[in-house]
Every structure is written in C-alpha cells, then in structure tokens.
Design an enzyme around this catalytic site. Structure first.
Site, PDB file in Angstrom:
ATOM      1  N   LYS A   1       0.843  -1.200   0.000  1.00  0.00           N
ATOM      2  CA  LYS A   1       0.000   0.000   0.000  1.00  0.00           C
ATOM      3  C   LYS A   1       0.879   1.252   0.000  1.00  0.00           C
ATOM      4  O   LYS A   1       0.615   2.218  -0.692  1.00  0.00           O
ATOM      5  CB  LYS A   1      -0.947   0.018   1.212  1.00  0.00           C
ATOM      6  CG  LYS A   1      -1.927  -1.142   1.214  1.00  0.00           C
ATOM      7  CD  LYS A   1      -3.288  -0.756   0.676  1.00  0.00           C
ATOM      8  CE  LYS A   1      -4.173  -1.915   0.264  1.00  0.00           C
ATOM      9  NZ  LYS A   1      -4.358  -3.031   1.143  1.00  0.00           N
TER      10      LYS A   1
ATOM     11  N   LYS B   1      -5.007 -12.740 -14.091  1.00  0.00           N
ATOM     12  CA  LYS B   1      -5.707 -13.355 -12.966  1.00  0.00           C
ATOM     13  C   LYS B   1      -7.043 -12.625 -12.768  1.00  0.00           C
ATOM     14  O   LYS B   1      -7.081 -11.395 -12.789  1.00  0.00           O
ATOM     15  CB  LYS B   1      -4.827 -13.197 -11.718  1.00  0.00           C
ATOM     16  CG  LYS B   1      -5.492 -13.594 -10.419  1.00  0.00           C
ATOM     17  CD  LYS B   1      -4.593 -13.263  -9.235  1.00  0.00           C
ATOM     18  CE  LYS B   1      -5.162 -13.732  -7.915  1.00  0.00           C
ATOM     19  NZ  LYS B   1      -5.973 -12.809  -7.176  1.00  0.00           N
TER      20      LYS B   1
ATOM     21  N   LYS C   1     -11.113  -8.308  -8.931  1.00  0.00           N
ATOM     22  CA  LYS C   1     -11.968  -7.124  -9.067  1.00  0.00           C
ATOM     23  C   LYS C   1     -11.145  -5.873  -9.349  1.00  0.00           C
ATOM     24  O   LYS C   1     -11.642  -4.935  -9.947  1.00  0.00           O
ATOM     25  CB  LYS C   1     -12.904  -6.948  -7.868  1.00  0.00           C
ATOM     26  CG  LYS C   1     -12.188  -6.735  -6.566  1.00  0.00           C
ATOM     27  CD  LYS C   1     -13.183  -6.661  -5.431  1.00  0.00           C
ATOM     28  CE  LYS C   1     -12.480  -6.696  -4.089  1.00  0.00           C
ATOM     29  NZ  LYS C   1     -11.664  -7.892  -3.834  1.00  0.00           N
TER      30      LYS C   1
END
Ligand code: ADP
Ligand code: TRP
Length: 320
Positions: free
Chosen positions: A110, A189, A192
């Site tokens: 992140k 892959k 979402k």
C-alpha cells in the site's frame, strides 16, 4: 479439529473467489468443526461507504449460504458480533513490535502504491491474529497472499504462550497452493481490481456478454486451436467433466470450431452449474430474517469459545 477462515466483504463475488476460496471452504465442512466469519472490521481499513458495507456484508452472507455453507455444520457469523476480538487485538498489539508490522507485504504494498496508510491498515495482521487465536483454531485455510499474516499470528501465539503460559492453540496455515488461478476475461488473474471478472450471480444477458468478450488469439475458424493456452478453455474446464473436456479438446484441435462456439459452451456450463445456487440465493434474498438469524446463531456459538479464551487471557496478563 477447528478450522477457521474469514472473508472480506469487499465486492461482488466472482469465479476466482468461488474456485479459490469459497469451494475449498465449503468442502472443509465435512472435515472438521468450521468457523467462518465475515471480516467487516477488516473492511473498514479501506473506507467503504457505510451503506455499501452493510449491503456487502449481507451480500456475502447470502452468496456463501447459496453456494453451500450449511449453518448446521458451520458456525457462520459476523466479525463485529464479537467485540472480544477488539479487546484481544489490543492485548496482542502490546506484544507486537512495530518492525514486525512494517515488514508485512500488505502494508508495504500500500505504501509502495503511494497510499497514506491508516493505523487500522498497519495493525490489520494483529486483528487477524486475534480472529484466529480467539477461537482456538487449529487450521486456517487461506490464499497464498495471507501466508505472512499467518506467520505473524503464529509468532504472536508463541510469544504470548512463552510470556504468560500456554493459552493459545498454535494454528497451522492451510495454504491453497494447488488451486489453479482462474483467468479473467482479459487473460490476467481474475480480480476485481482488474475489472476482468465474471460475477457469480450477474444477470444472464450481461454474463453471456462477458463470456463473449473473453480474449483469445486470432486463429481463424477453420484452423486447429491450442486448448492449453486458451482462456475460454480454462474457464470451460472449471465446469466440465473429463468426457466433456476431452470432447472440447478434440473440437479445438480438429479445426472448424470457432472461439464463439467455445465461449457459448463455456457460458452454458457456467450458467447450469450455478442454477441451483441461484435458486437458493433467491430464497435467502427473499428471507433476510433467516440470514440474520443464521448469523446471530453463529455469533452465539462462537461466543461460547471466545468467552472461554478471553477469561484465560485476562487472567494470564493480569487484567483480572
Ligand atoms: P480480488 O483479487 O478480486 O480482490 P480477493 O483478494 O478479495 O479477490 O480474493 C479473496 C480470495 O479469493 C483470495 O484469497 C483467493 O483465495 C481467491 N481468489 C481471488 N481471485 C482468484 C483467482 N483469480 N483465482 C483463484 N483464486 C482467487
Ligand atoms: N485477511 C483475509 C483476506 O483478506 C481475511 C481474514 C481476516 C481472515 N481475518 C482472518 C482469513 C482470519 C483467515 C483467518 O482474505
């Protein structure tokens, strides 16, 4: 043997989630005492809209029940119904070094993406350790991406047991290495984050369109095609039996069989496979009280174990 896993309510479930996470969990129901919860405290780390979060929690509950979670066998509950997990998080946080959390990939990734980390995100592995240790779990089935979090959990259990006496069961990760990665419609892959997903419970027309958009090579209709490098074939193989798969392989290799035909066949298999689940899902959507009762009952059953653990923990650390 207690088997525990958690799922984040982070969006509509897709085929990758089903084959990579849901189906293995459903199959485990016959192998032990399964605890499965919806990790809505964890979901707060990414700041979902409150109404959306509520909706997703219900959506995940409905979809898991529709796909085969049996509330008689599985203790199925919402993470937030047992606030003991927050108390245990704090107690474990006091045993965790900052350096250990700084080394966690999910946090490092992140940061690398330039996101401003919040404390929740940083401490995410401690909350996850509390989830696992609170219910004295022996086995924790998770995807490869969660491996490091399990290492933190084991480390904390070990440290706590050494400092305060045997309190926690040492959990074993059950990393699903052999689950094939389900490709998305663009061949990467399915995820979402790539907007390449096929939802489990999308509308028929819309879903068929998605199948028709699956990326293939440009071999012409007449020519033989390679099944093993084809995304359509990979998706078809998730649903087909050996005989059907052998037939499809022949179709590919024989020529005069277009990708459009294969896409239609894959779509039909997909649609039939989820038909019974679609019906069950409709039942739960029409009966939200039944879903709430199942989750409340799961929380009651989970609380018996959580209370016992917390009593030991509070005494061990000197809070009681
Ligand atoms: P997404 O990549 O869509 O954000 P998540 O990370 O929320 O999915 O996935 C939850 C779990 O579903 C993962 O831990 C993994 O086990 C499984 N999973 C997700 N995508 C796939 C995929 N394409 N193939 C196999 N398993 C997957
Ligand atoms: N972090 C897990 C994920 O994103 C979800 C999770 C939270 C979990 N607590 C857990 C999984 C405890 C297993 C055990 O997939």
């Amino acid at each position: 043997m207690r088997i525990l896993s958690g799922i984040q309510p982070s969006g509509n479930l897709h085929l990758g989630n089903y084959f990579g996470a849901m189906r293995p969990c459903i199959e485990l129901q016959d192998k032990g005492d399964v605890f499965l919860f919806i990790a809505n405290y964890h979901a707060l780390t990414s700041h979902p809209e409150p109404e959306l979060l509520r909706e997703r929690v219900r959506g995940v509950a409905v979809d898991f029940l529709a796909c085969g979670i049996d509330p008689e066998k599985t203790v199925f509950f919402k993470q937030t119904d047992l606030m003991e997990v927050c108390e245990l998080t704090w107690i474990l946080a006091c045993q965790t070094t900052v350096g250990q959390l700084e080394r966690c990939h999910s946090y490092k990734d992140k940061i690398a993406q330039g996101l401003t980390p919040n404390h929740g995100l940083f401490t995410y592995p401690v909350l996850m350790a509390a989830d696992i240790l609170l219910y004295q779990s022996n086995v924790v089935p998770v995807g490869k991406d969660q491996k490091q979090h399990l290492e933190v959990t084991r480390d904390l259990a070990n440290r706590f047991n050494n400092n305060f006496g045997e309190t926690f069961v040492m959990p074993e990760p059950h990393i699903q290495e052999n689950v094939a990665v389900v490709p998305g419609i663009d061949g990467r892959k399915m995820s979402k984050s790539y907007e390449n997903i096929i939802e489990l419970f999308g509308g028929k027309k819309q879903t068929r369109k998605k199948f028709m958009k699956i990326v293939t090579d440009s071999t012409s209709l007449e020519d033989p095609k390679d099944p093993d490098s084809c995304n359509v074939f990979a998706l078809y193989s998730l649903f087909a039996n050996d005989e059907e798969l052998a037939q499809m392989r022949q179709n590919y290799q024989g020529g005069n069989y277009g990708f459009g035909h294969a896409k239609q066949a894959a779509f039909e298999k997909f649609w039939d496979y989820f038909e019974p689940m679609r019906e069950k899902r409709e039942y739960y959507i029409q009966n939200p009280d039944i879903v709430d009762d199942i989750l409340a009952d799961g929380a009651r059953r989970a609380k018996v174990v959580a209370d016992e653990t917390m009593e030991k923990v509070r005494i061990a650390v000197g809070l009681k």
